[in-house]
Design an enzyme around this catalytic site. Sequence first.
Site, PDB file in Angstrom:
ATOM      1  N   GLY A  71       0.821  -1.202   0.000  1.00 54.59           N
ATOM      2  CA  GLY A  71       0.000   0.000   0.000  1.00 54.59           C
ATOM      3  C   GLY A  71       0.853   1.249   0.000  1.00 54.59           C
ATOM      4  CB  THR A  72       4.092   2.012   1.645  1.00 51.94           C
ATOM      5  OG1 THR A  72       3.592   1.873   2.978  1.00 51.94           O
ATOM      6  CG2 THR A  72       5.131   3.119   1.602  1.00 51.94           C
ATOM      7  CD  GLN A 181      -6.484  -0.041   8.192  1.00 51.65           C
ATOM      8  OE1 GLN A 181      -7.400  -0.801   8.469  1.00 51.65           O
ATOM      9  NE2 GLN A 181      -5.232  -0.327   8.497  1.00 51.65           N
ATOM     10  CB  SER A 201      -2.602  -2.892   1.309  1.00 52.62           C
ATOM     11  OG  SER A 201      -1.567  -3.759   1.711  1.00 52.62           O
ATOM     12  CB  ALA A 202      -3.349  -8.246  -0.798  1.00 49.33           C
ATOM     13  CB  CYS A 324       0.078   6.621  17.321  1.00 48.74           C
ATOM     14  SG  CYS A 324       1.385   7.121  16.180  1.00 48.74           S
TER      15      CYS A 324
END
Length: 380
Positions: A71-72, A181, A201-202, A324
């Site tokens: 995803g990045t 997400q 993203s998988a 976070c």
Amino acid sequence: MKSIFLDYNATTPIAPSVQEAMLPFMAEYFACPDGMYAQSRAIEEALEDARGQVAHLLGSTSDEVIFCASGTESCNLAIKGVVLPYLAQRQPCHIIVSAIEHAAVSQTASHCRYMGCEVSVLPVDRHGLVSAEELANTIRSDTKLVSVMLANDETGVIQPLDKLAKVCQEHAVLLHSDACQAAGKIHVSPKQLGVDLLSISAHKFYGPKGAAALYVKEGTSLHPLIHGAGAEHSMRAGAENVMAWVGMGKAANLVGRSIDDAAEKLTQLTRRFGHRLMESILEPIVIHGSQVERVPNTLCVNFPNISGQELLRRVPEICASTSCSDTVGGGNSSPVLAAMGVAEDEKRGTIRLSLGWYTSEEEVDRAADLLIHAWESMRH
């Protein structure tokens, strides 16, 4: 004692049928898809089937789907792919990102600033929502791209992308959304949302790590980041990660057929979880983003007057996270909560509980009991 996994927003297990679909490409079908022989043709067909499955999940065409490694990478390709040509030609370039973006977007925007691009950061309200009016006031004549995530990884809050898209369209500005997400949890249609670029993203929807995709609306100009042979519509050079991308296709097919049922189950479980915590803890609990639309699996909960980091240390059976990375001394440095105006003591006591397909009612009840007991022991 068996652990309870409540960190599905970080990653998900590979579904058994996805693993099964991947296995032949670990051994028997190992060739590259660009060969002239039968095995290569079979692999190429498998990749295009996977691309079609991802496209079907997004309601797009196969030609609008570019496979990536994460995803990045997908977010980097979307943002830098728009910005680089302007910077190369020394043309004015301005982009806008929201204050609650994942590092894949926020750090990419920071690097674009380093390269000479101007960057504006959109604030959010106390619910974590971006305002369309604020966006309209921030767009300039040299604005080339806006990037706003669809669902936040910490709070689960869903952005009004359709309203933001109308603003972008009125100003002829491209809109990218990090939907990592959201995909697999809610219906995600780039065309209905009105976005030009969208990242998924998988491993966030029961597929493998190392597989992701970027939706690129037909006619959108994008500059490649990785140069070499002309794979992925000449947008991403390099040997294809066939096994992972086939797995992503299978996972896309799997979640696409079960989104509604899974969302109903997860909504009930998160509601049960939240109610149990609020009924048992006598001091006021805050669930961040609870007043607006969220993805069905996420609870971002503040446990009053304690450290969320220390709370999780006391319940090693639970696999969860603070919202976070914690700072020294047990604080919470979440830029998302900070952008929402959450007070320091509330940030400090906040943890993220994210449920998934394999979460049971019994696990929710047990996890709630463990957290309640740990909180009580810390308070008394």
